[in-house]
Design a protein around this motif. Structure first.
Motif, short mmCIF file in Angstrom:
data_model
loop_
_atom_site.label_atom_id
_atom_site.label_comp_id
_atom_site.label_asym_id
_atom_site.label_seq_id
_atom_site.Cartn_x
_atom_site.Cartn_y
_atom_site.Cartn_z
N TYR A 121 58.41 -8.24 -11.36
CA TYR A 121 57.09 -7.69 -11.01
C TYR A 121 57.19 -6.17 -11.03
N ALA A 122 56.04 -5.55 -11.15
CA ALA A 122 55.97 -4.08 -11.12
C ALA A 122 55.18 -3.68 -9.88
N PRO A 123 55.30 -2.41 -9.44
CA PRO A 123 54.57 -1.99 -8.24
C PRO A 123 53.08 -2.34 -8.25
N LYS A 124 52.44 -2.26 -9.42
CA LYS A 124 50.98 -2.51 -9.39
C LYS A 124 50.66 -3.97 -9.06
N ASP A 125 51.57 -4.90 -9.43
CA ASP A 125 51.35 -6.31 -9.05
C ASP A 125 51.42 -6.45 -7.52
N PHE A 126 52.36 -5.70 -6.95
CA PHE A 126 52.56 -5.76 -5.49
C PHE A 126 51.34 -5.17 -4.77
N LEU A 127 50.78 -4.10 -5.34
CA LEU A 127 49.60 -3.47 -4.73
C LEU A 127 48.43 -4.46 -4.68
N GLU A 128 48.27 -5.24 -5.76
CA GLU A 128 47.17 -6.23 -5.78
C GLU A 128 47.30 -7.20 -4.59
N VAL A 129 48.55 -7.59 -4.28
CA VAL A 129 48.78 -8.50 -3.16
C VAL A 129 48.40 -7.83 -1.84
N LEU A 130 48.81 -6.56 -1.68
CA LEU A 130 48.54 -5.84 -0.42
C LEU A 130 47.03 -5.63 -0.23
N MET A 131 46.32 -5.44 -1.35
CA MET A 131 44.87 -5.22 -1.25
C MET A 131 44.16 -6.47 -0.73
N ASN A 132 44.76 -7.63 -0.96
CA ASN A 132 44.10 -8.87 -0.53
C ASN A 132 44.54 -9.33 0.86
N LEU A 133 45.37 -8.53 1.51
CA LEU A 133 45.80 -8.89 2.88
C LEU A 133 44.62 -8.82 3.84
N ARG A 134 44.47 -9.84 4.66
CA ARG A 134 43.41 -9.83 5.69
C ARG A 134 43.95 -10.40 6.99
N ASN A 135 43.48 -9.86 8.10
CA ASN A 135 43.80 -10.45 9.39
C ASN A 135 42.75 -11.52 9.66
N PRO A 136 43.14 -12.81 9.76
CA PRO A 136 42.14 -13.88 9.91
C PRO A 136 41.33 -13.76 11.21
N ASN A 137 41.86 -13.04 12.21
CA ASN A 137 41.11 -12.90 13.48
C ASN A 137 40.10 -11.76 13.41
N VAL A 155 43.71 -4.00 6.53
CA VAL A 155 44.26 -4.64 7.74
C VAL A 155 44.29 -3.64 8.88
N PRO A 156 43.98 -4.10 10.10
CA PRO A 156 43.91 -3.18 11.23
C PRO A 156 45.28 -2.91 11.85
N ARG A 368 62.04 -1.77 3.10
CA ARG A 368 60.70 -1.77 3.69
C ARG A 368 59.62 -1.44 2.66
N LEU A 369 60.03 -0.86 1.52
CA LEU A 369 59.05 -0.41 0.53
C LEU A 369 58.61 -1.54 -0.40
N HIS A 370 59.27 -2.70 -0.30
CA HIS A 370 58.80 -3.79 -1.16
C HIS A 370 58.72 -5.11 -0.40
N SER A 371 58.51 -5.02 0.94
CA SER A 371 58.24 -6.26 1.68
C SER A 371 57.01 -6.05 2.56
N ILE A 372 56.30 -7.15 2.81
CA ILE A 372 55.03 -7.08 3.55
C ILE A 372 55.32 -7.20 5.04
N SER A 373 55.03 -6.14 5.80
CA SER A 373 55.28 -6.20 7.24
C SER A 373 54.35 -5.23 7.96
N SER A 374 54.35 -5.32 9.30
CA SER A 374 53.50 -4.40 10.08
C SER A 374 54.31 -3.23 10.62
N HIS A 375 55.55 -3.09 10.18
CA HIS A 375 56.43 -2.02 10.67
C HIS A 375 55.83 -0.65 10.30
N PRO A 376 55.94 0.36 11.20
CA PRO A 376 55.36 1.68 10.89
C PRO A 376 55.93 2.31 9.62
N SER A 377 57.16 1.94 9.23
CA SER A 377 57.71 2.46 7.97
C SER A 377 57.54 1.49 6.81
N GLY A 378 56.88 0.35 7.08
CA GLY A 378 56.65 -0.63 6.00
C GLY A 378 55.60 -0.12 5.03
#
Length: 494
Positions: A121-137, A155-156, A368-378
């Motif tokens: 995968y390339a970074p732009k594929d990863f960005l598409e995934v992050l753009m679709n992240l939603r908090n269900p609550n 995401v909040p 941290r630069l290529h995994s999905i997390s809520s860490h402040p450095s993620g």
């Protein structure tokens, strides 16, 4: 044990004697550095009742998103395997082992046919995934969500504002001497540099990791950088470390993995075409091939939101006892991965030491630069921090770019995922990485990305398309990192 039998050792004063021994033998410093290193890497303890997965990532929707992203990567890898009918791993024939051993130091001369391989995968594929992240609550129908955040990340998460960043990065203040700033009027630069070098030599003589980490916040003198970074990361390159590296090397020589071809392809597509890094091509193969075999890297998955991918021994699909981590280090390289190593080649010429520094940088920061997390450095927090800074401090620019379909994050994402490697001139990149180590945080990447947009704001206000905006920001190699960071953080009206 030997000391205990000496007549001058008294049991009643044993505790004090041991403390004295540790001081005089230099072990006290080594122990302190080891503890400091652990404190920097591992997260602070969770609530005792928290389930173990909370150590990896406290938010369930983030864990779920990371899990489905991993499945997607693995599927891409497996389908490549099937298409090319190449096994994930196989033993090399003896003739091939000998050949590889002979050309270990000049692997760059090898030109395998990699035309059929593609990056997983390339970074732009990863960005598409992050753009679709939603908090269900957090879904509330058609209402513009999340405090009217107009960016791509929805995401909040709590990110810092400029006053908080100023406090955190206080050593970057306008009235504090910095390496990488040439025009400080109050203090002649050579006077500051000479004094800074003198202090740096003292820090090295003391061999204190905490002091070194504090020191590099104002930048590292070029001559001391390699030793200071090694001290901060607690890397000493002992004989057993060199032996460990040699074992990894023999694993590379004996076994051929599918990810080897991905590494070759990545180096050929990125570093080999880079004016600064093409000379290090051989080093990059050595370090990355060894890295893919290093099972000690698996330890970082205890505090990473990611989980290492598994593969099954042929014919045993689904049988857990025949499952193995693949690749052995649990990290599937993506397009641009080799650029995490390339800048370090300027500092370390001894392969085993270069290897250890890279591995430590990876398990502390780069994962941290290529995994999905809520860490402040993620990466999710970095994207949100970048968008929030722009939206708050350059609202007109942000709105203009958004209206013409040039969302700023689409341009800056690749810089942040690669920690700016391959985009900045190397001397500037190393000054930036000094600060990552000094503050034990990747937030400075988002701040710099926002500062670049602020610096080019006048030109960006005139563009009318994404392509034109990308053209304005295509070349960052002339930028000076430290003035940009300082002006953005400390001269922005808040």
């Amino acid at each position: 044990q030997i000391s205990l039998h000496k007549p001058e050792i008294k049991l009643e004063s044993l505790k004090e004697d041991i403390k004295d021994f540790l001081k005089t033998s230099g072990w006290e410093k080594k122990l302190q550095n080891a503890v400091y290193s652990e404190l920097n890497v591992f997260p602070s303890p969770c609530h005792p009742a928290a389930p173990p997965e909370h150590m990896k990532e406290p938010l369930a929707y983030m864990r779920k998103a990371q899990g489905s992203w991993e499945k997607r990567i693995l599927k891409s890898l497996n389908s490549m395997c099937t298409e090319l009918s190449i096994p994930l791993a196989q033993k090399r024939p003896v003739s091939e082992q000998k050949e590889l051993l002979n050309k270990w130091n000049e692997m760059g001369t090898d030109e395998p046919d990699l035309s059929l391989f593609r990056p997983v995968y390339a970074p732009k594929d990863f960005l598409e995934v992050l753009m679709n992240l939603r908090n269900p609550n957090y879904e509330n129908g058609e209402q513009p969500s999340f405090r009217n955040h107009l960016g791509l990340i929805q995401v909040p998460l709590k990110v810092k504002d400029i006053p908080e960043l100023k406090e955190d990065f206080s050593e970057l203040g306008l009235n504090i001497g910095q390496l990488g700033i040439d025009d400080s009027a109050q203090v002649p630069p050579e006077f500051f540099e000479n004094e800074h070098v003198r202090v740096g030599q003292k820090v090295l003589a003391e061999q204190d990791s905490a002091a070194a980490q504090q020191y590099v916040r104002q930048g590292c003198p070029t001559a001391l950088r390699a030793d200071l970074w090694a001290l901060i990361l607690n890397i000493s390159n002992q004989p057993e470390d060199i032996l460990y590296y040699e074992q990894l090397k023999s694993n590379v020589i004996q076994h051929d993995l599918l990810v080897d071809s991905l590494i070759y392809k990545d180096v050929k597509l990125t570093a080999s075409n880079d004016d600064y890094y093409f000379v290090f091509e051989d080093y990059l193969y050595q370090v990355l091939l060894c890295f893919s075999r290093d099972t000690s890297v698996l330890e970082h998955f205890t505090y990473s939101s990611a989980t290492p991918p598994k593969s099954y021994i042929r014919g045993k699909l689904g049988m857990e006892e025949y499952a193995v981590f693949y690749p052995p280090n649990g990290v599937i390289p993506f397009h641009g991965f080799s650029m995490y190593v390339a800048p370090l080649c300027f500092l370390y010429h001894e392969p085993s030491k270069l290897y250890q520094i890279f591995r430590e940088m990876y398990v502390r920061f780069f994962f941290r630069l290529h995994s999905i997390s809520s860490h402040p450095s993620g990466i999710v927090s970095l994207c949100l921090l970048f968008e929030t800074l722009l939206q708050t401090h350059l609202p007109q620019l942000f709105y203009h770019l958004r209206e013409i379909g040039a969302q700023p994050l689409r341009i800056s994402f690749k810089w942040m995922v690669r920690a700016f490697s391959g985009y900045l001139a190397t001397d500037q990149l190393l000054l930036l990485w000094d600060r990552i180590l000094g503050y034990n945080s990747l937030e400075v990447l988002a701040v710099l990305a926002a500062a670049v947009f602020a610096f080019r704001a006048v030109n960006l206000m005139e563009v009318t398309s994404l392509a034109a905006a990308e053209a304005v920001l295509a070349d960052l190699s002339t930028l000076k990192v430290m003035p940009l960071l300082q002006i953005f953080l400390f001269a922005t009206v808040t």
